[in-house]
Design a protein around this motif. Structure first.
Motif, short mmCIF file in Angstrom:
data_model
loop_
_atom_site.label_atom_id
_atom_site.label_comp_id
_atom_site.label_asym_id
_atom_site.label_seq_id
_atom_site.Cartn_x
_atom_site.Cartn_y
_atom_site.Cartn_z
N UNK A 147 0.84 -1.20 0.00
CA UNK A 147 0.00 0.00 0.00
C UNK A 147 0.87 1.25 0.00
N UNK A 148 0.46 2.24 -0.75
CA UNK A 148 1.07 3.56 -0.70
C UNK A 148 0.06 4.56 -0.16
N UNK A 170 -2.30 8.78 -10.70
CA UNK A 170 -2.62 7.35 -10.70
C UNK A 170 -2.79 6.74 -9.31
N UNK A 171 -3.76 7.27 -8.57
CA UNK A 171 -4.12 6.68 -7.29
C UNK A 171 -5.17 5.59 -7.50
N UNK A 172 -5.16 4.58 -6.63
CA UNK A 172 -6.21 3.57 -6.64
C UNK A 172 -7.51 4.16 -6.09
N UNK A 216 -5.67 24.46 3.33
CA UNK A 216 -7.06 24.39 3.79
C UNK A 216 -7.79 23.22 3.16
N UNK A 217 -7.12 22.53 2.26
CA UNK A 217 -7.65 21.31 1.67
C UNK A 217 -6.52 20.30 1.51
N UNK A 218 -6.82 19.03 1.72
CA UNK A 218 -5.79 18.00 1.73
C UNK A 218 -6.28 16.77 0.96
N UNK A 219 -5.40 16.25 0.13
CA UNK A 219 -5.65 15.01 -0.59
C UNK A 219 -4.97 13.85 0.13
N UNK A 220 -5.67 12.74 0.29
CA UNK A 220 -5.07 11.52 0.82
C UNK A 220 -5.25 10.46 -0.26
N UNK A 221 -4.17 10.20 -0.99
CA UNK A 221 -4.24 9.24 -2.08
C UNK A 221 -3.70 7.88 -1.67
N UNK A 222 -4.34 6.82 -2.14
CA UNK A 222 -3.92 5.44 -1.85
C UNK A 222 -3.52 4.75 -3.14
N UNK A 223 -2.46 3.96 -3.03
CA UNK A 223 -2.04 3.08 -4.12
C UNK A 223 -2.08 1.66 -3.58
N UNK A 224 -2.82 0.78 -4.23
CA UNK A 224 -2.87 -0.63 -3.82
C UNK A 224 -2.21 -1.47 -4.90
N UNK A 225 -1.30 -2.31 -4.48
CA UNK A 225 -0.60 -3.18 -5.44
C UNK A 225 -1.35 -4.51 -5.56
#
Length: 225
Positions: A147-148, A170-172, A216-225
């Protein structure tokens, strides 16, 4: 002897811990406590939420199976996982450009806290798509099932904001957090709510205390292998 600015910072931190230290926020079904630290004035910026989310993930894995991109967590918690950072010189930090980084193993978790927005943006010559290549590179460094977790501020890098709007990063999967009060409370939000969030430059408070740059805004991106 502490300076006036240091005394004010200490007083502000004590105020937050005493009166707001029990505050929590929720993200993707989990509840977290806000982080209050003197370093980088976490009580007043996005570190208050992104570090608790990251640390909750880091705690699930053996340290030798974790890679951090950008030397951030060591400023708040002791750890022994590997860190790669192109610029910061510190014990245990490998200085390398993430798009060229070639470790001898793959990782179960890769975490990066408000770092990749600088890739290709705060470099000469400027190369905005390099950020996309960096995310793609992280995916190749994950072991099967790995996981990323990547946090990015909205409003700092205009190219990144455009890539997010176009769905090109390219986030999952992707989640968003939005700052909703001046005293740094956050809530989970949608992209439609978060796009256009401002990145506030360092500024002076009415008492002439320097307030650090704040998303004031935040991205939380996930990468699943």
């Amino acid at each position: 002897m502490p300076s006036i600015a240091e005394l004010r910072m200490g007083a502000r931190l004590a105020y937050y811990k005493a009166l707001k230290g029990r505050r929590t926020f929720t993200f993707q079904g989990a509840t977290y406590k806000y982080l209050f630290r003197r370093y980088n004035s976490t009580y007043g910026n996005e570190r208050a939420v992104e570090i608790p989310i990251a640390m909750a993930e880091v705690g699930k894995y053996a340290e030798d199976r974790v890679l951090e991109v950008g030397n951030v967590l060591a400023h708040y918690y002791p750890h022994h996982h590997q860190v790669v950072d192109k610029y910061e010189r510190a014990d245990g930090v490998m200085n390398a450009d993430i798009v060229d980084f070639q470790p001898e193993k793959r990782y179960d978790l890769i975490v990066s806290i408000s770092t990749l927005e600088h890739v290709g943006w705060d470099e000469e010559p400027r190369d905005p798509p390099k950020l996309l290549r960096a995310v793609e590179r992280l995916a190749t460094l994950l072991a099967p099932g790995g996981k990323g977790l990547i946090t990015l501020p909205i409003g700092y890098n205009a190219a990144l904001d455009g890539f997010l709007h176009e769905g090109r990063v390219p986030f999952t999967s992707v989640g968003y957090l939005l700052r909703i009060t001046d005293d740094n409370q956050w809530r989970e939000a949608s992209w439609s709510e978060s796009q256009g969030a401002q990145y506030l430059a360092p500024r002076l408070s009415p008492t002439h205390e320097v307030i650090s740059a704040t998303a004031t805004g935040l991205v939380v991106g996930l990468i699943q292998r």
